[in-house]
Design a protein around this motif. Structure first.
Motif, PDB file in Angstrom:
ATOM      1  N   ILE A   1      13.847  -5.408  -0.687  1.00  0.00           N
ATOM      2  CA  ILE A   1      12.434  -5.737  -0.897  1.00  0.00           C
ATOM      3  C   ILE A   1      11.633  -5.079   0.219  1.00  0.00           C
ATOM      4  CG2 ILE A   1      10.723  -7.571  -1.100  1.00  0.00           C
ATOM      5  CD1 ILE A   1      12.884  -9.318  -2.349  1.00  0.00           C
ATOM      6  N   PHE A   2      10.793  -4.139  -0.181  1.00  0.00           N
ATOM      7  CA  PHE A   2       9.896  -3.452   0.750  1.00  0.00           C
ATOM      8  C   PHE A   2       8.582  -4.233   0.793  1.00  0.00           C
ATOM      9  CE2 PHE A   2      11.481   1.238   0.074  1.00  0.00           C
ATOM     10  CZ  PHE A   2      12.772   0.836   0.373  1.00  0.00           C
ATOM     11  N   VAL A   3       8.060  -4.446   1.979  1.00  0.00           N
ATOM     12  CA  VAL A   3       6.757  -5.109   2.104  1.00  0.00           C
ATOM     13  C   VAL A   3       5.809  -4.137   2.807  1.00  0.00           C
ATOM     14  CG1 VAL A   3       5.510  -7.115   2.970  1.00  0.00           C
ATOM     15  CG2 VAL A   3       7.889  -7.368   2.219  1.00  0.00           C
ATOM     16  N   TYR A   4       5.067  -3.430   2.004  1.00  0.00           N
ATOM     17  CA  TYR A   4       4.098  -2.460   2.512  1.00  0.00           C
ATOM     18  C   TYR A   4       4.746  -1.421   3.433  1.00  0.00           C
ATOM     19  CZ  TYR A   4       0.499  -4.840   0.026  1.00  0.00           C
ATOM     20  OH  TYR A   4      -0.254  -5.358  -1.002  1.00  0.00           O
ATOM     21  N   SER A   5       6.002  -1.082   3.172  1.00  0.00           N
ATOM     22  CA  SER A   5       6.564   0.124   3.787  1.00  0.00           C
ATOM     23  C   SER A   5       5.759   1.319   3.286  1.00  0.00           C
ATOM     24  CB  SER A   5       8.030   0.296   3.389  1.00  0.00           C
ATOM     25  OG  SER A   5       8.807  -0.784   3.858  1.00  0.00           O
ATOM     26  N   ASN A   6       5.199   1.156   2.073  1.00  0.00           N
ATOM     27  CA  ASN A   6       4.350   2.189   1.485  1.00  0.00           C
ATOM     28  C   ASN A   6       3.014   1.560   1.126  1.00  0.00           C
ATOM     29  OD1 ASN A   6       6.396   4.537   1.069  1.00  0.00           O
ATOM     30  ND2 ASN A   6       7.445   2.681   0.380  1.00  0.00           N
ATOM     31  N   GLN A   7       1.950   2.253   1.470  1.00  0.00           N
ATOM     32  CA  GLN A   7       0.614   1.678   1.319  1.00  0.00           C
ATOM     33  C   GLN A   7      -0.258   2.510   0.382  1.00  0.00           C
ATOM     34  OE1 GLN A   7      -0.898   0.959   5.266  1.00  0.00           O
ATOM     35  NE2 GLN A   7       0.973  -0.079   5.896  1.00  0.00           N
ATOM     36  N   TYR A   8      -1.392   1.921   0.028  1.00  0.00           N
ATOM     37  CA  TYR A   8      -2.324   2.603  -0.887  1.00  0.00           C
ATOM     38  C   TYR A   8      -3.079   3.689  -0.138  1.00  0.00           C
ATOM     39  CZ  TYR A   8      -1.609  -1.424  -3.950  1.00  0.00           C
ATOM     40  OH  TYR A   8      -1.068  -2.392  -4.740  1.00  0.00           O
TER      41      TYR A   8
END
Ligand SMILES: [Ca+2]
Ligand SMILES: [Ca+2]
Ligand SMILES: [Ca+2]
Length: 868
Positions: A63-70
């Motif tokens: 589970i990634f939590v904002y490892s990648n952002q908008y």
């Protein structure tokens, strides 16, 4: 702008083991029953742990939590937020406070203003902010039992304007849940293959604004918008209980869960789970318990990667085997030949070499270079066999033909394009084009400044633009910078290899194209002509090239269907009302806009491309060849002598502009005027000194120039080639493929193709330094020897290839033969992806003209190498 992964690893890629897949599916059903029992007893624990890469991990679930952002250029690219990698496949994205039931690509996304990875308390907190509404929310994710607890915490209540709109959303990719079921508070349902849920219409005043105040919805003047209604509601949602790989439980502790189908509004929508945030409350306002099932001791099926086109007998042949980090490498793999009798003959069993770890996987290499007999082969590793591929002298001979003979014709703007019984599209955009208004930031990256740099008034019709050009990609704009690189590649291919093919009928007079129909004219010259027609029209009617020509409205831009219906094809007439027509013109403001801000770099690079085109068309279409050269020298002169002509001196870089170095070279070859040569040499050597990165640019241009320069030029270049070799040898330490892999925002296949083309030239002129394997490496990667899957990235090329692409037909989950996709996207910190069951990731799957033209060059270059 701009895959059934479990099948990619099994049935789709490895049809030989279909039977085993079926057995394992059958077992899965049995195992599922057991899992349910185990779960209710909590008899084993798959506790998620925060790992040192900053995400929650257990075998089978990340589970990634904002490892990648908008942060992407195109708003919500479905690659940010809370994301679940479920048994090796990214199935979930989003995971944010959102303002709609089913947010679309251009709905507002929150900014991440803070992110804390708290390894002491085993949790990740992010603060999300909507600047437009001065609205902050904290999302906290922490492991609990066999899943995670997601909390939404507010310091201030939901702003009044957003009450009832602000909710917590988590999105699931539909393709992972097609043909599967769900339970919500015990009531069962099937995930819809095609959307058919209920919607309602609301007055526009209630709509939360979209990107830049634009709208994706064409309400036909009714001032309303569509609100999707939930498919189901309840407290506990069980998704795919029959399938341990996709089985997830979501419980809302205090709120109600709603299941939506985002495809009601947009074909690229996902299944969305949502809870509305309560009004007038602060503190922890929402808690979800999310439990993705983890199959005990799960490991991902190895992926055996090789060229789907096969191999020339004499070339190096190395397959790469991608292994889960928990997998124990086997010692050996075997190459089998398939005989005319249908028997499998073991040709070679060899030891595997260990390359090591790259991203999240371990890699082995299987070298079968010694096998040179032409024939049909497959590779077996453990109990897994690949699909078949060829070894033969002519495996590369036609691999470029669909790109030139199908893909490029389909992209031809302003033409009807037919193929047998199918019409790809009618002749579109005959209403081109209006002068774009001032001070515009367009959603596809185009900009207008404070002046037009033309004689036209904002929204005035510019004549003569409804000719030539290609749809840049899966959208329908004319992007001039890509026309430039495309034309340079096509001319380079023509001048080096002739690229003999006549399988396309093109009639400019009647705007008609027919695929698989010879007309006595070289297809590559017909394509060069078609691209040049639009660029010349820009210069002749406007005075200089323009950044691009594109529809003004978001509700047009996402068009999926025949290109001829993206506008009404009638010129805009302000004397008519919207949606009214007199048969010759229309009152609907849908004509494309020309973004005309002038830039020196775009002027120069267009001059270079048209100079190159003038050479290719000299004996094919002399009048157009002359117009191209006249336009090219005009653009050169106006900039070189009077640089104050342009608004943006260094501008246009973002849209692909360049300096005058390459144009000077192209003009020199076209005219043999020494002034261009002198300028080229003046710029080249310092440029090589500055930017020798091994990723093309100056050195590729230097190689292209060798045949036109004296012997000293080549001698002087040698030192740079030695340095270049050092750079490209470095890639063999970066990844097991030995090519430059870039993968954030947009897949890096264009860079790999450019690398291989540069190496082709290096090998041609400096074979003692750069061997042919440096060219094959790049091509093998494109054709299937790459991470994640082993599909050829060129649709229709090789035994197995991309059958789902982000072409104009993406809503049909289909492909356009010969199109080349961008390839792999990296999800930070360690997950590379190229989906084959979901076409809508432009950064992974969108065919673009420039990469496809470069591929035509590379494929012809390889044919020249093997035929030498
Ligand atoms: Ca575009
Ligand atoms: Ca032809
Ligand atoms: Ca129109």
């Amino acid at each position: 702008m701009n895959r059934n992964d479990e099948n990619s690893y099994a049935g789709v890629l490895f049809p030989k083991i279909k039977a085993q897949v079926w057995i394992s599916r059958t077992l899965s059903v049995i195992i599922t029953g057991l899992c349910l029992v185990f779960f209710s007893n909590n008899s084993f624990s798959q506790k998620l742990q925060l790992n040192d890469l900053g995400y929650f991990e257990t075998r089978g679930v990340n589970i990634f939590v904002y490892s990648n952002q908008y942060t992407g250029m195109f708003n919500d690219e479905k690659n940010a937020g809370i994301e679940i990698i479920h048994h090796g496949v990214r199935t979930s994205t989003g995971g944010a406070v959102r303002l709609q039931n089913t947010p679309e690509q251009w709905d507002l996304v929150p900014n991440v203003v803070d992110r804390k990875i708290d390894s002491v308390n085993n949790k990740i907190d992010v603060i999300l902010r909507y600047n437009d509404y001065d609205f902050d929310s904290k999302i906290s994710v922490t492991p609990k039992d066999n899943g995670v607890l997601i909390s939404v915490i507010l310091d201030k209540p939901v702003p009044e304007k957003l009450e009832g709109n602000a909710g917590f959303n988590l999105e699931f990719i539909p393709s992972s849940y097609f043909r599967k079921t769900y339970l919500i508070d015990g009531r069962s349902g099937v995930f819809p293959l095609y959307p058919y849920s209920t919607t309602k219409v609301e007055p526009l005043s209630k709509k939360v604004r979209q990107y830049n105040g634009q709208t994706t919805f064409d309400d036909r003047g009714k001032n309303e918008f569509i609100v999707p209604m939930p498919i189901a509601t309840g407290k506990t949602l069980i998704m795919a209980p029959e399938d341990p790989e996709h089985f997830i439980k979501i419980q809302a502790l205090d709120n109600e869960l709603m299941l939506f189908d985002g495809r009601d509004l947009a074909q690229n929508g996902w299944f969305i789970i949502r809870s509305i945030l309560p009004s007038k409350k602060t503190g922890t306002v929402l808690q979800w318990y999310v439990e993705p099932n983890a199959i005990p001791n799960w490991k991902r099926t190895p992926v055996i990667q090789f060229s789907q086109v096969g191999y020339n007998p004499g070339q190096e042949k190395v397959a790469v085997i991608e292994l889960d980090k928990y997998d124990t490498p086997l010692q050996k793999a075997t190459l089998y030949q398939v005989t005319p009798e249908g028997k499998y003959v073991e040709k070679l069993t060899a030891n595997l070499s260990q390359w090591g770890k790259y991203t999240r996987y371990n890699y082995l290499k299987f070298d079968f270079t010694s096998i040179k007999d032409p024939g049909i082969y497959f590779i077996k590793y453990g109990d897994q066999s690949t699909n078949t591929f060829l070894i033969g002298k002519d495996v590369y001979s036609k691999i470029w033909q669909p790109t030139l003979g199908v893909w490029f014709p389909v992209q031809m703007d302003h033409m009807t394009v037919n193929e047998g019984y199918r019409t790809w599209h009618g002749a579109p955009f005959l209403d081109d084009a209006l002068q774009a208004p001032l001070n515009i930031q367009h959603f596809d990256g185009y900009r207008m400044g404070a002046v037009t740099d033309t004689k036209y008034k904002p929204l005035e019709r510019i004549p003569g633009l409804n000719v030539g050009g290609w749809f840049d990609a899966g959208d329908y704009d004319i992007l001039t910078s890509h026309h430039i690189t495309t034309l340079l590649s096509l001319v380079d291919a023509w001048e080096n290899f002739k690229v003999d093919l006549d399988e396309t009928f093109v009639d400019q007079a009647t705007r008609y194209v027919d695929i698989h129909r010879p007309d006595g004219k070289q297809d590559i010259l017909q394509q060069i002509e078609h691209g040049a027609l639009n660029l010349v029209a820009q210069i002749e009617n406007i005075g200089h090239p323009v950044m691009g020509i594109i529809v003004p409205n978001l509700h047009q831009y996402h068009h999926l269907g025949d290109a001829i219906t993206e506008t009404d094809n009638l010129p805009y007439n302000p004397n008519l009302k919207p949606y009214e027509s007199d048969g010759k013109s229309s009152g609907t403001m849908d004509d494309r806009w020309a973004f005309t801000t002038r830039s020196a770099s775009l002027d120069y690079s267009t001059a270079g491309a048209l100079a190159a085109v003038s050479r290719a068309l000299k004996n094919y279409n002399k009048p157009l060849s002359d117009r191209c050269l006249a336009a090219a020298t005009k653009m050169w002169d106006e900039n070189f002598n009077k640089p104050q002509n342009t608004t943006n001196q260094p501008g246009g870089q973002a849209m692909g502009g360049g300096s005058d170095m390459s144009p000077a070279f192209q003009l020199y070859v076209a005219t043999r005027d020494e002034k261009y040569k002198n300028r080229f040499l003046e710029l080249l050597w310092p440029s090589l000194d500055r930017s020798l990165s091994g990723r093309g640019g100056g050195i590729l241009l230097a190689f292209q120039a060798i045949q036109y320069m004296d012997n000293d030029f080549k001698t002087k270049l040698k030192d740079y080639v030695i340095k270049y070799k050092g750079t490209i040898d470095g890639y063999t330490k970066e990844n097991p493929y030995g090519v430059p892999i870039t993968s954030r925002g947009w897949g890096g296949n264009a860079g790999v193709i450019n690398f291989a083309i540069t190496n082709y030239y290096a090998n041609k002129y400096f074979p003692e330094i750069i061997g042919p394997e440096y060219v094959y490496k790049g091509m093998n990667y494109i054709l299937g020897c790459h991470p994640y899957s082993n599909l050829s990235f060129v649709s229709g090329i090789g035994t197995r290839s991309k059958e789902i692409g982000y072409g104009t037909n993406r809503a049909d989950f289909s492909f356009i033969a010969g199109g080349v996709v961008p390839g792999l996207l990296l999800f930070q910190p360690d997950f590379l992806e190229n989906k084959e069951d979901w076409p809508f990731f432009w950064g992974e799957n969108e065919y673009v003209i420039d990469i496809s033209a470069a591929y035509i060059f590379l494929a012809n270059a390889i044919n020249e190498m093997v035929n030498k």
